[in-house]
Design an enzyme around this catalytic site. Structure first.
Site, PDB file in Angstrom:
ATOM      1  N   SER A  91       7.066  54.003  26.607  1.00 52.01           N
ATOM      2  CA  SER A  91       7.363  55.282  26.769  1.00 52.01           C
ATOM      3  C   SER A  91       7.503  55.972  25.566  1.00 52.01           C
ATOM      4  CB  SER A  91       9.014  55.582  27.367  1.00 52.01           C
ATOM      5  OG  SER A  91       9.992  56.438  27.645  1.00 52.01           O
ATOM      6  N   HIS A 197      10.576  59.770  33.648  1.00 49.10           N
ATOM      7  CA  HIS A 197       9.589  58.833  34.572  1.00 49.10           C
ATOM      8  C   HIS A 197       9.591  59.543  35.584  1.00 49.10           C
ATOM      9  CE1 HIS A 197       7.664  58.135  30.034  1.00 49.10           C
ATOM     10  NE2 HIS A 197       8.694  57.581  30.002  1.00 49.10           N
TER      11      HIS A 197
END
Length: 308
Positions: A91, A197
């Protein structure tokens, strides 16, 4: 097939107050990085990392704090002659991989991660949630999520037996109940400030894309594996599109590590706070060497092992 080394960079959740402080105190290069980060974003990033405060766990601050720390440690490693054949980051950690691959200037990278944190925070300020689901396959989880009203999606496929779902709080809660019924060992709500996400953050990705437009990007100096495609990025032309998609796409970490393992990577250096990524890797392969460098003590241990 020769030995290959990868640099790995952790994501949100690994941060802690005091991270990187010993590097700041012991290495000019680390001090320069924290100073540059602070000058770029307009506040004291070193202070944010080193002193007790309530901001470190808020996304818009976490991301720049983590990236500054990871980059400071990376630059000290590079000064000590450590090189990698490839890189990856979970991430926000993907921006650490971008620093290692030298695809853009550090001020641009710090500015981007500041914007990313801010836009992610603003995209869905309340009512989002994320939960880690243990002991259930991705296909089962996906099927359960599709049967729930509201938005709930797979956000992270971290390693065998650990998948994170993300979305609207009620939908995530309902999915968690159903996943336990479907045989999940545990569902653990994560301490995060948004439904990261998931499709709910597509708007944040779009805003990030606008920031990226004016930033020059080079071909990576070493290949890095993108979260979105779980494959190597070797062309600068792809970097921007993948960073835009990454904000709202599933982080395909398990597949990213499988890609590196298949490619013959046998040594992984996790750069930054915590040992999260090392833990994921050990569930996938017992044969690889995983080293953590989050403190000066750990760096010294690595230097000693190199000399041995």
């Amino acid at each position: 097939m020769g030995h290959k080394t990868a640099f790995l960079f952790p994501g949100q959740g690994a941060q802690y107050c005091g991270m990187g402080k010993d590097f700041f105190e012991n290495f000019d290069r680390a001090r320069q990085i924290y100073t540059l980060a602070g000058e770029t974003v307009g506040f004291d990033v070193a202070g944010l990392c080193f002193t007790e405060n309530d901001s470190l766990d808020i996304t818009e601050y976490t991301q720049i704090a983590m990236l500054a720390t990871e980059t400071a440690i990376l630059k000290v490693l590079e000064e000590n002659g450590f090189k990698a054949d490839c890189a990856a980051g979970l991430s926000l950690g993907e921006y650490g991989a971008l620093a290692a691959a030298d695809v853009m200037g550090l001020p641009e990278l710090f500015w981007l991660i500041r914007c990313r944190g801010l836009y992610m925070q603003e995209a869905y300020p309340v009512g989002g949630a994320m939960t880690a689901v243990l002991g259930l396959e991705a296909d089962r989880i996906r099927a359960v999520c599709e049967g729930v009203r509201g938005v709930v999606e797979i956000a992270n496929d971290n390693c065998p037996g650990q998948i994170v779902i993300s979305g609207q709080a009620e939908a995530v809660q309902e999915a968690s109940g159903r996943l336990k019924e479907a045989g999940a060992r545990k569902c653990i709500p994560l301490k995060v400030s948004g439904p990261f996400h998931s499709g709910l953050l597509a708007g944040a990705g779009k805003r990030l894309g606008e920031e990226l437009e004016g930033i020059p990007v080079k071909n990576p100096s070493l290949p890095y594996v993108s979260n979105v495609e779980a494959d190597y990025v070797v062309s600068g032309a792809r970097v921007k599109e993948l960073l835009v998609r990454q904000v709202s796409s599933t982080v395909r970490w398990r597949e990213s590590m499988e890609r590196m393992l298949a490619d013959g990577v046998d040594t992984f250096i996790e750069i930054g706070p915590g040992r999260t990524l090392a833990g994921f890797l050990r569930k996938m392969s017992r044969d690889v060497k995983v080293v953590n460098v989050g403190t000066v003590g750990e760096l010294e241990g690595l230097l000693r092992s190199r000399e041995a």
